[in-house]
Motif scaffolding. Sequence first.
Motif, short mmCIF file in Angstrom:
data_model
loop_
_atom_site.label_atom_id
_atom_site.label_comp_id
_atom_site.label_asym_id
_atom_site.label_seq_id
_atom_site.Cartn_x
_atom_site.Cartn_y
_atom_site.Cartn_z
N TYR A 173 0.60 3.95 -2.91
CA TYR A 173 0.06 5.31 -2.71
C TYR A 173 1.14 6.37 -2.53
O TYR A 173 0.91 7.42 -1.94
CB TYR A 173 -0.92 5.31 -1.52
CG TYR A 173 -2.08 4.38 -1.76
CD1 TYR A 173 -3.00 4.67 -2.76
CD2 TYR A 173 -2.24 3.20 -1.04
CE1 TYR A 173 -4.06 3.80 -3.03
CE2 TYR A 173 -3.29 2.35 -1.29
CZ TYR A 173 -4.20 2.64 -2.29
OH TYR A 173 -5.23 1.79 -2.56
N ASP B 296 5.41 6.20 4.87
CA ASP B 296 5.65 6.63 3.49
C ASP B 296 5.50 8.14 3.38
O ASP B 296 4.99 8.79 4.29
CB ASP B 296 4.69 5.90 2.52
CG ASP B 296 3.23 6.25 2.78
OD1 ASP B 296 2.89 7.44 2.69
OD2 ASP B 296 2.43 5.34 3.09
N SER C 246 -7.87 5.99 -4.78
CA SER C 246 -7.68 4.56 -4.98
C SER C 246 -8.75 4.01 -5.90
O SER C 246 -8.48 3.20 -6.78
CB SER C 246 -7.72 3.84 -3.64
OG SER C 246 -8.02 2.51 -3.82
N GLY D 252 -10.19 4.80 -0.66
CA GLY D 252 -10.17 6.25 -0.82
C GLY D 252 -10.53 6.61 -2.25
O GLY D 252 -10.43 5.77 -3.15
N LEU E 201 -6.60 -3.83 4.16
CA LEU E 201 -6.39 -3.30 5.51
C LEU E 201 -7.31 -3.96 6.54
O LEU E 201 -6.93 -4.14 7.69
CB LEU E 201 -6.57 -1.79 5.54
CG LEU E 201 -5.40 -0.97 4.98
CD1 LEU E 201 -5.67 0.52 5.10
CD2 LEU E 201 -4.09 -1.32 5.69
N ASN F 147 0.84 -1.21 0.00
CA ASN F 147 0.00 0.00 0.00
C ASN F 147 0.87 1.25 0.00
O ASN F 147 0.61 2.20 -0.74
CB ASN F 147 -0.89 0.02 1.24
CG ASN F 147 -2.20 -0.71 1.01
OD1 ASN F 147 -2.50 -1.09 -0.11
ND2 ASN F 147 -2.97 -0.94 2.07
N GLY G 5 -6.69 -3.18 -5.74
CA GLY G 5 -7.34 -3.91 -4.63
C GLY G 5 -8.83 -3.66 -4.50
O GLY G 5 -9.41 -2.80 -5.16
P1 ADP Z 1 -6.93 -1.24 -1.40
O1 ADP Z 1 -7.02 -2.53 -2.04
O2 ADP Z 1 -7.85 -0.22 -1.98
O3 ADP Z 1 -5.53 -0.73 -1.25
P2 ADP Z 1 -6.81 -1.44 1.46
O4 ADP Z 1 -7.76 -2.02 2.44
O5 ADP Z 1 -5.44 -1.96 1.45
O6 ADP Z 1 -7.50 -1.52 0.07
O7 ADP Z 1 -6.76 0.11 1.74
C1 ADP Z 1 -7.95 0.83 1.91
C2 ADP Z 1 -7.78 2.29 1.48
O8 ADP Z 1 -6.93 2.96 2.42
C3 ADP Z 1 -7.12 2.47 0.16
O9 ADP Z 1 -8.07 2.44 -0.86
C4 ADP Z 1 -6.47 3.83 0.28
O10 ADP Z 1 -7.42 4.86 -0.02
C5 ADP Z 1 -6.15 3.93 1.74
N1 ADP Z 1 -4.73 3.64 2.01
C6 ADP Z 1 -4.20 2.49 2.47
N2 ADP Z 1 -2.87 2.60 2.64
C7 ADP Z 1 -2.55 3.84 2.30
C8 ADP Z 1 -1.33 4.58 2.25
N3 ADP Z 1 -0.15 4.07 2.60
N4 ADP Z 1 -1.38 5.88 1.85
C9 ADP Z 1 -2.54 6.44 1.48
N5 ADP Z 1 -3.74 5.80 1.50
C10 ADP Z 1 -3.74 4.52 1.89
#
Ligand code: ADP
Length: 481
Positions: A362, A386, A409, A406, A423, A358, A418
């Motif tokens: 991102y 990050d 995303s 988000g 998460l 992630n 994803g």
């Molecule tokens: P995805 O498959 O969309 O990455 P996750 O459950 O891993 O699903 O993450 C959920 C959301 O959290 C992501 O869509 C993103 O908007 C936000 N996110 C996760 N990790 C980060 C990161 N390191 N920086 C910015 N936004 C993040």
Amino acid sequence: MSLRARLTLFYTVVLGAVLVLFGLAVYGLVSVVQLRQVDATLERTARDLILVTRINDEGDFVLSERVSLDSSVIVQIWDTNNRLVGLTPSAEPDSPLRQPLDSTNFSATLPVYNSVTVGGVHFRVLTVPLYTQGTPIGVLQSGTSLTILDALRDEIVRYLVVLSLIAVILAGMFGLVSGRRALSPLAAATDTALQITRADDLSKRIPTRGIVDDEVGKLITAFNDTMGRLEKLFATQRRFVADIGHELRTPLTVIRGNIDLMRRVGIEDEQSLHSIELEVDRLSRLVEDLLILAQAESGKLPMDRRRVELDTLLLEVFSQAHILAGEQVRLEIGQIDQVLVCGDRDRLKQVVLNLVANAIKYTTEGGKVTVSLSKETGQGVFSVKDTGMGIPSGDLPHVFERFYRGDKSRSRSKDGAGFGLGLSIAYWIVRNHGGEIEVKSKLNRGSTFTVRLPLADKDCADATGELSERKPLAAQPERIG
Ligand code: ADP
């Protein structure tokens, strides 16, 4: 019968019973005390008379000296032929006072008390046998009317009955009123519960204005809390179904479109087949993620707990992630302490991979991702930091929710990114290890995900399974992102 009526009836009956018992006790006590006083007077009179009574030469009973007797006491002396030989106060020959006060005890050999009715009057009578030189010569009976005492006792009974009735009626009325006041919140609760059932509206709550913090108040608060949780749960459930529907629709449409295309053209188009393959893979991943999530959420995720060297695991992920990061994002290792935790190595690796992937995903070109691991009191703490796009503060509380993605995303997700489950899976795996996961983020400045896990204790088996049998682990392919 309503609860209020039942409670009131119960307490009224209990109060009535207590008052009856109390009345009986008072009545009995008064009777006993009165009778003792009467008996003492009769005994004193009999003794005084016996002391001064003599038998003259003719065999008549005479008083050797004058005695003053209690005016309310009648004394009769009867000889062994049941002849009245002495009477005080004196009375006319046909007076009922000349009748024996207690003829049943004429042959008594010891002093005896009796309550009798003579000429319609209630009497208390003491019969004392008289002897001279061991020979019985008659009996002395002293008696007094109990009419006044009986009237007094009747009066007491009347007072007790009337007062008890008033007390019971007042208690009943008070019980009904206070019962209504005490139980009115429950009535409101019932109304609300019925409204919820009828209208299927989980947003309704029992009004809490004016309720006190007693048992009923606590029940209402608990009811409202439960409704709050249920409402949230149903909303989540609805959203979940909608999200799954949404996630399924796109790949299915693509598959359908490609099949139609091939049918129309009449040849097996390699590009269409590849596209179908990609979508099927994506669907498989979705199903797999959902299964893991369902198991993890219910605490039934199969886990093979052993000692895991978190530092080694982190370095392993680090080298794998280099391929992902490519030239665009710089991957760095911060402080790395030696940390041993107790857990399932594959699951923990999945968490670290998710966070690092992630972070890379991102973070825009030229950014940096730093992985570090330290040991704190009883915990191993690893963080993935990050310098990427960050997460808006409004979104932060939701990032660990299922299907949460988000906006940015989402817009990227067309390329097969994803599902927004990574998460949540990480969150539940960490929870199943007794740990915590948190995120701090600033928009356009970057994010830091921190995971805290309890350090391994001596009961935890080492990697060779010395202390515990290896449990079967559901096949879990390593996947990044
Ligand atoms: P995805 O498959 O969309 O990455 P996750 O459950 O891993 O699903 O993450 C959920 C959301 O959290 C992501 O869509 C993103 O908007 C936000 N996110 C996760 N990790 C980060 C990161 N390191 N920086 C910015 N936004 C993040």
